[in-house]
Write a protein that holds these residues in place. Structure first.
Motif, short mmCIF file in Angstrom:
data_model
loop_
_atom_site.label_atom_id
_atom_site.label_comp_id
_atom_site.label_asym_id
_atom_site.label_seq_id
_atom_site.Cartn_x
_atom_site.Cartn_y
_atom_site.Cartn_z
N THR A 21 0.79 -1.24 0.00
CA THR A 21 0.00 0.00 0.00
C THR A 21 0.82 1.29 0.00
N GLU A 22 2.09 1.25 0.40
CA GLU A 22 2.87 2.48 0.54
C GLU A 22 4.14 2.52 -0.30
N TRP A 23 4.94 1.48 -0.24
CA TRP A 23 6.28 1.51 -0.84
C TRP A 23 6.18 1.70 -2.34
N GLY A 24 6.81 2.73 -2.83
CA GLY A 24 6.84 2.99 -4.25
C GLY A 24 5.70 3.84 -4.77
N VAL A 25 4.72 4.13 -3.91
CA VAL A 25 3.59 4.98 -4.33
C VAL A 25 4.08 6.43 -4.40
N TRP A 34 8.95 14.82 3.91
CA TRP A 34 9.88 15.14 4.99
C TRP A 34 9.85 14.05 6.07
N GLU A 35 8.65 13.65 6.48
CA GLU A 35 8.53 12.60 7.50
C GLU A 35 9.25 11.34 7.05
N LYS A 36 9.03 10.95 5.82
CA LYS A 36 9.65 9.70 5.33
C LYS A 36 11.16 9.84 5.24
N LEU A 37 11.66 11.01 4.87
CA LEU A 37 13.10 11.21 4.82
C LEU A 37 13.69 11.13 6.23
N ILE A 38 13.02 11.71 7.20
CA ILE A 38 13.49 11.66 8.58
C ILE A 38 13.50 10.21 9.07
N LEU A 39 12.45 9.47 8.80
CA LEU A 39 12.40 8.07 9.24
C LEU A 39 13.49 7.25 8.54
N ASP A 40 13.75 7.53 7.28
CA ASP A 40 14.85 6.83 6.61
C ASP A 40 16.18 7.16 7.26
N GLY A 41 16.35 8.39 7.72
CA GLY A 41 17.57 8.74 8.44
C GLY A 41 17.70 7.97 9.75
N PHE A 42 16.59 7.81 10.46
CA PHE A 42 16.62 7.02 11.70
C PHE A 42 16.90 5.56 11.41
N GLN A 43 16.54 5.11 10.23
CA GLN A 43 16.72 3.70 9.87
C GLN A 43 18.20 3.36 9.62
N PHE A 166 14.89 6.32 0.32
CA PHE A 166 13.79 7.27 0.43
C PHE A 166 13.09 7.43 -0.92
N MET A 167 13.85 7.55 -2.00
CA MET A 167 13.27 7.69 -3.33
C MET A 167 12.42 6.46 -3.68
N GLN A 168 12.89 5.29 -3.30
CA GLN A 168 12.13 4.06 -3.54
C GLN A 168 10.83 4.07 -2.73
N ALA A 169 10.94 4.42 -1.47
CA ALA A 169 9.78 4.37 -0.56
C ALA A 169 8.70 5.36 -0.97
N VAL A 173 11.11 6.77 -7.55
CA VAL A 173 11.47 5.69 -8.47
C VAL A 173 10.57 4.49 -8.17
N ASN A 174 10.26 3.74 -9.18
CA ASN A 174 9.50 2.50 -9.01
C ASN A 174 10.49 1.35 -9.10
N ASP A 175 10.85 0.79 -7.97
CA ASP A 175 11.79 -0.33 -7.93
C ASP A 175 11.12 -1.64 -7.55
N HIS A 176 9.79 -1.71 -7.66
CA HIS A 176 9.16 -3.03 -7.55
C HIS A 176 9.67 -3.84 -8.73
N ILE A 177 10.04 -5.10 -8.49
CA ILE A 177 10.49 -5.92 -9.61
C ILE A 177 9.32 -6.13 -10.57
N THR A 178 9.61 -6.41 -11.81
CA THR A 178 8.58 -6.45 -12.85
C THR A 178 7.54 -7.54 -12.62
N THR A 179 7.88 -8.59 -11.90
CA THR A 179 6.92 -9.66 -11.63
C THR A 179 6.12 -9.42 -10.35
N CYS A 180 6.41 -8.33 -9.65
CA CYS A 180 5.71 -8.01 -8.40
C CYS A 180 4.28 -7.55 -8.69
N ILE A 181 3.36 -7.93 -7.84
CA ILE A 181 1.96 -7.54 -8.00
C ILE A 181 1.77 -6.03 -7.94
N ALA A 182 2.72 -5.31 -7.37
CA ALA A 182 2.57 -3.86 -7.23
C ALA A 182 3.22 -3.08 -8.37
#
Length: 191
Positions: A21-25, A34-43, A166-169, A173-182
Motif C-alpha cells: 500500500t505504501e512503498w513505491g507509491v 519530509w517525514e519519510k526522509l526523517i524516518l529513513d535517516g533514523f533507519q 527514500f526515493m524508492q519508498a 522511483v518504481n523499484d518493484h520488480i517487474t513480476t511483483c503484483i505492485a
C-alpha cells in the motif's frame, strides 16, 4: 493480495501491508516526504521493519512530524526524546531532525520541499524495470545529486544510500520488480 511480491518484504504482515500500500507509491506532499526522509535517516544502520514497528511512536514523539514545531526545539526536547523507549534514541539523529526541520522550513518558503526533491526527476517518477532484487542499486547518480542538494541546505543523515531508499519508498522511483503484483499498479500512478 495473492501473487508474487518483492522478496524484501518477507512474510511479516506489517511489512507486506507496507509493501502493498505504501512503498513505491508516488508522494508529492512536502510534509509527508519530509517525514519519510526523517524516518529513513533514523533507519540508518537498522532494518526498515524496526522503524515501521515504531512509526506510530515516532509520530507521537515528534508531534506529527510538524517541521514548524520541531524547528524550535532545544536541549530539553532532545532529552525528552532520548528518554522515550518507543523511538530510536540516538542523539545525533534527534539533533539532525531538529536541524532538518529548520532546513525544511527554508526550502518550503523558497519554493516548496516537494518541488525541491522532484526536480531531480523532472517531476515524474522513474519507472525502473528490474527483473530481480539483485539488479536494484543501493544508490544512483540522481540519489547522489539529491543527497548533495539536501546537505547543501543543511540536512543531515541523508547520504546517497539513505536518499535512494527514500526515493524508492516515496515513489520517486518504481523499484518493484517487474513480476511483483505492485509494479504495474505503482507505474500507473506515476503516468
Amino acid at each position: 493480495m495473492p501473487g508474487i511480491r518483492c522478496a524484501w518484504c518477507g512474510t511479516d504482515p506489517l511489512y507486506i501491508a507496507y509493501h502493498d500500500t505504501e512503498w513505491g507509491v508516488p508522494e508529492w506532499d512536502g510534509r509527508a516526504l519530509w517525514e519519510k526522509l526523517i524516518l529513513d535517516g533514523f533507519q540508518a544502520g537498522l532494518s526498515w521493519i524496526t522503524i515501521l514497528r515504531k512509526r506510530d511512536a515516532f509520530r507521537a514523539a515528534f508531534r506529527g512530524f510538524d517541521p514548524a514545531v520541531i524547528a524550535g526545539w532545544g536541549e530539553a526536547d532532545v532529552q525528552r526524546l532520548l528518554a522515550d523507549p518507543g523511538i530510536i534514541r540516538h542523539r545525533g539523529k534527534i539533533e539532525a531532525t531538529i536541524g532538518n526541520a529548520q532546513a525544511w522550513l527554508r526550502i518550503e518558503d523558497a519554493g516548496g520541499f516537494s518541488d525541491f526533491l522532484w526536480k531531480h526527476l523532472d517531476g515524474r517518477p522513474l519507472q525502473n524495470r528490474f527483473a530481480t532484487m539483485a539488479e536494484v542499486p543501493a544508490q544512483t547518480p540522481v540519489a547522489v545529486a539529491m543527497a548533495k542538494d539536501l546537505k547543501s541546505q543543511g540536512f543531515k543523515f541523508c547520504g546517497p544510500v539513505i536518499t535512494y531508499a527514500f526515493m524508492q519508498a516515496t515513489g520517486l522511483v518504481n523499484d518493484h520488480i517487474t513480476t511483483c503484483i505492485a509494479h504495474d499498479r505503482v507505474a500507473a500512478m506515476g503516468a
